[in-house]
Design a protein around this motif. Structure first.
Motif, PDB file in Angstrom:
ATOM      1  N   LEU A  45       2.331 -44.436 -27.607  1.00 25.89           N
ATOM      2  CA  LEU A  45       1.221 -43.561 -27.959  1.00 25.89           C
ATOM      3  C   LEU A  45       0.668 -42.880 -26.706  1.00 25.89           C
ATOM      4  O   LEU A  45       0.447 -41.670 -26.691  1.00 25.89           O
ATOM      5  N   LYS A  46       0.498 -43.637 -25.633  1.00 27.87           N
ATOM      6  CA  LYS A  46      -0.082 -43.091 -24.405  1.00 27.87           C
ATOM      7  C   LYS A  46       0.777 -41.971 -23.814  1.00 27.87           C
ATOM      8  O   LYS A  46       0.264 -40.904 -23.474  1.00 27.87           O
ATOM      9  N   THR A  50      -0.303 -37.948 -23.582  1.00 28.42           N
ATOM     10  CA  THR A  50      -0.302 -37.263 -22.288  1.00 28.42           C
ATOM     11  C   THR A  50       0.563 -36.013 -22.337  1.00 28.42           C
ATOM     12  O   THR A  50       0.138 -34.926 -21.929  1.00 28.42           O
ATOM     13  N   PHE A  51       1.777 -36.143 -22.853  1.00 28.10           N
ATOM     14  CA  PHE A  51       2.699 -35.016 -22.909  1.00 28.10           C
ATOM     15  C   PHE A  51       2.192 -33.926 -23.849  1.00 28.10           C
ATOM     16  O   PHE A  51       2.175 -32.741 -23.493  1.00 28.10           O
ATOM     17  N   TRP A  57       3.594 -26.005 -26.920  1.00 24.96           N
ATOM     18  CA  TRP A  57       4.675 -25.767 -27.876  1.00 24.96           C
ATOM     19  C   TRP A  57       5.060 -27.055 -28.598  1.00 24.96           C
ATOM     20  O   TRP A  57       5.358 -27.055 -29.792  1.00 24.96           O
ATOM     21  N   ALA A  58       5.029 -28.183 -27.875  1.00 26.32           N
ATOM     22  CA  ALA A  58       5.380 -29.466 -28.493  1.00 26.32           C
ATOM     23  C   ALA A  58       4.275 -29.921 -29.443  1.00 26.32           C
ATOM     24  O   ALA A  58       4.548 -30.421 -30.532  1.00 26.32           O
ATOM     25  N   ARG A  59       3.051 -29.717 -29.035  1.00 24.06           N
ATOM     26  CA  ARG A  59       1.922 -30.088 -29.907  1.00 24.06           C
ATOM     27  C   ARG A  59       1.965 -29.284 -31.205  1.00 24.06           C
ATOM     28  O   ARG A  59       1.703 -29.830 -32.281  1.00 24.06           O
ATOM     29  N   THR A  60       2.321 -28.022 -31.118  1.00 21.91           N
ATOM     30  CA  THR A  60       2.436 -27.188 -32.312  1.00 21.91           C
ATOM     31  C   THR A  60       3.482 -27.748 -33.266  1.00 21.91           C
ATOM     32  O   THR A  60       3.251 -27.817 -34.480  1.00 21.91           O
ATOM     33  N   LYS A  61       4.605 -28.188 -32.734  1.00 20.55           N
ATOM     34  CA  LYS A  61       5.653 -28.780 -33.578  1.00 20.55           C
ATOM     35  C   LYS A  61       5.156 -30.052 -34.255  1.00 20.55           C
ATOM     36  O   LYS A  61       5.422 -30.288 -35.432  1.00 20.55           O
ATOM     37  N   VAL A  62       4.445 -30.877 -33.514  1.00 21.72           N
ATOM     38  CA  VAL A  62       3.916 -32.124 -34.049  1.00 21.72           C
ATOM     39  C   VAL A  62       2.892 -31.825 -35.152  1.00 21.72           C
ATOM     40  O   VAL A  62       2.911 -32.444 -36.220  1.00 21.72           O
TER      41      VAL A  62
END
Length: 73
Positions: A45-46, A50-51, A57-62
């Motif tokens: 999780l940590k 952080t990432f 772009w990765a957060r949008t996919k998630v």
């Protein structure tokens, strides 16, 4: 007028999103659906928080995967 009322992600913490996805898919399947190192190599999780906080772009996919999961449930 409050623009956040139109945002389906408003009020949802990133930590809660990751926990929901991991609970539903598990780290291995999540890493297959979104191929990023924090899900595939020693996932935690940590490291994911952080990432994803540093990588839009990765957060949008998630977030998209989370929303599609919520529509199914």
């Amino acid at each position: 007028m409050d623009n956040n009322s139109n945002n389906p992600m408003h009020g949802i913490k990133l930590e809660d999103i990751i926990n929901t996805l991991v609970e539903h898919y598990g780290w291995e399947e999540l890493g297959k659906r979104i191929n990023i190192k924090c899900f595939n190599i020693n996932p935690s999780l940590k490291s994911s928080l952080t990432f994803l906080r540093k990588t839009p772009w990765a957060r949008t996919k998630v977030e998209k995967l989370y929303l599609s999961l919520k529509k199914k449930i």
